[in-house]
Scaffold this active site. Structure first.
Site, short mmCIF file in Angstrom:
data_model
loop_
_atom_site.label_atom_id
_atom_site.label_comp_id
_atom_site.label_asym_id
_atom_site.label_seq_id
_atom_site.Cartn_x
_atom_site.Cartn_y
_atom_site.Cartn_z
N LYS A 1 0.84 -1.20 0.00
CA LYS A 1 0.00 0.00 0.00
C LYS A 1 0.88 1.26 0.00
O LYS A 1 2.09 1.18 0.21
CB LYS A 1 -0.94 -0.01 1.21
N TYR B 1 15.91 30.34 5.78
CA TYR B 1 14.83 31.13 6.38
C TYR B 1 14.98 31.23 7.88
O TYR B 1 15.31 30.24 8.55
CB TYR B 1 13.48 30.47 6.09
C1 LIG Z 1 -4.06 -4.42 8.22
C2 LIG Z 1 -2.59 -4.36 8.01
N1 LIG Z 1 -1.89 -5.51 7.90
C3 LIG Z 1 -0.56 -5.52 7.72
C4 LIG Z 1 0.16 -4.34 7.62
C5 LIG Z 1 1.65 -4.39 7.46
O1 LIG Z 1 2.27 -3.89 8.60
P1 LIG Z 1 3.88 -3.76 8.69
O2 LIG Z 1 4.27 -2.77 7.64
O3 LIG Z 1 4.11 -3.27 10.06
O4 LIG Z 1 4.43 -5.11 8.42
C6 LIG Z 1 -0.53 -3.12 7.73
C7 LIG Z 1 0.22 -1.87 7.67
O5 LIG Z 1 0.11 -0.97 8.42
C8 LIG Z 1 -1.93 -3.14 7.93
O6 LIG Z 1 -2.62 -2.00 8.03
#
Ligand SMILES: Cc1ncc(COP(=O)(O)O)c(C=O)c1O
Length: 348
Positions: free
Chosen positions: A31, A240
């Site tokens: 993601k 700045y």
């Molecule tokens: C529902 C869910 N599963 C898995 C993950 C993966 O987590 P990580 O990046 O800590 O391995 C996330 C990421 O935040 C998540 O939201």
């Protein structure tokens, strides 16, 4: 290396090796554009590294992966508007449900029980059991709130609650999954039918320490170049608000990267940059397009030299974890913050 304004170099071999070292079966979480690394490229590398599935947060992220020709199972984990749910179904993705509406609407559903994260999923175990009995349910899941805090009591309680739920559902034809990277690395009891790893895939440490402790290789480095070198008299200021003044005559380099690239303004007077293998302090205010670095009273650093903000140069190394500590945040936020103005380059 030819000078370039701001480039994030992503070592896809490192992604592949990280996946190969993580527990199996593995679902790679890509993601937020692969935590800033580039979702499609990371997804392909993760699948080469023996990940079997992918997970994203948003429906559009699934659509984009399909547009790249990725055929692996994709789980969309976020809350979805009706339009997003339709896109996720069009993309042949599986979705997460904790209401009757979503559980009915999608062909392949993972039921989410909220065992303590307090964000998505239902806390109503009876509803979760009812949803889990539907024939279109292919998975059961939960998410840990404190897996990255060894010794925390909630982790064990969440694990027990989810295990009990999976047992009560009693379906062999649905996969159960719970573990993020921290849980996957810390407790095999949390692995169930697959682990859902994000941050570790990218070679960052879920506990905020050195990734080498878990044989993880950071995949991303961030570099820019020395765009100018100027002599400052004692008392001359950089940037700045005059938040740094030269204490003595000194050389100062200007590096054309700033918060417009995702190099956060809170790093003002608060991080280091590597040039010619030397670790040098960023001085003055981070502006949108530039930062300044103190080179000392004498220097051989010249316009055109490479400047490394994350990654290794010579004997020195700056980890995303180090930058995160400076900002009192987590490594995830450092790579996710990099904006599209930073070109991504892939080492294959
Ligand atoms: C529902 C869910 N599963 C898995 C993950 C993966 O987590 P990580 O990046 O800590 O391995 C996330 C990421 O935040 C998540 O939201």
């Amino acid at each position: 290396m030819a000078p370039e304004r701001a480039v994030a170099t992503v070592d896809l071999g490192a992604i592949e090796r990280n996946c190969a070292r993580l527990p199996k079966p593995l679902c790679a979480v890509v993601k937020a554009d692969g935590y800033g690394h580039g979702a499609a490229e990371v997804a392909e590398a993760a699948l080469r590294g023996s990940a079997e599935r992918l997970a994203v947060a948003a429906a559009d992220e699934a659509t984009a992966l399909r547009a790249h020709g990725i055929e692996a199972p994709i789980l969309v984990m976020g809350a979805l508007t009706p339009a997003e749910l339709a896109s996720a179904i069009d993309a042949d993705a599986e979705v997460v449900a904790w209401t009757e509406e979503v559980a009915q609407a999608a062909p392949r559903v993972h039921v989410k029980l909220d065992t303590g994260m307090g964000r998505l999923g239902t806390k109503d175990r009876d509803l979760a059991l009812r949803l889990a009995a539907r024939p279109n349910v292919v998975g059961l899941m939960t998410h840990f709130a404190t897996a990255d805090e060894p010794g925390d009591e909630l982790f064990g309680a969440q694990l027990a609650a989810f295990s009990e739920f999976v047992e009560a559902v009693g379906r062999d034809d649905a996969v159960a999954h719970a573990a993020n990277s921290a849980a996957a690395l810390r407790d095999p009891a949390s692995h169930f039918d697959f682990v859902r790893c994000g941050v570790a895939v990218y070679g960052m440490d879920p506990f905020g320490e050195d990734p080498a402790a878990h044989q993880l290789e950071p995949a991303l480095s961030l570099s820019s170049w020395v765009g100018a070198v100027r002599r400052f008299a004692a008392g001359d200021s950089a940037g700045y608000g005059r938040r740094w003044t030269a204490p003595e005559p000194t050389w100062v380099a200007t590096i054309p990267i700033g918060y417009g690239d995702g190099w956060r303004r809170a790093l003002t007077n608060n991080c280091d940059v590597l040039i010619r293998g030397q670790r040098l302090p960023l001085v003055g205010t981070v502006s949108m397009d530039n930062v300044t670095v103190a080179l000392g009273p004498d220097t051989d650093i010249a316009v055109g030299d490479e400047a490394v903000l994350v990654g290794a140069q010579g004997e020195e190394r700056i980890l995303a974890e180090e930058v995160a500590h400076r900002l009192d945040t987590i490594n995830y936020e450092i790579t996710c913050a990099l904006t599209p103005r930073v070109r991504r380059e892939y080492l294959r």
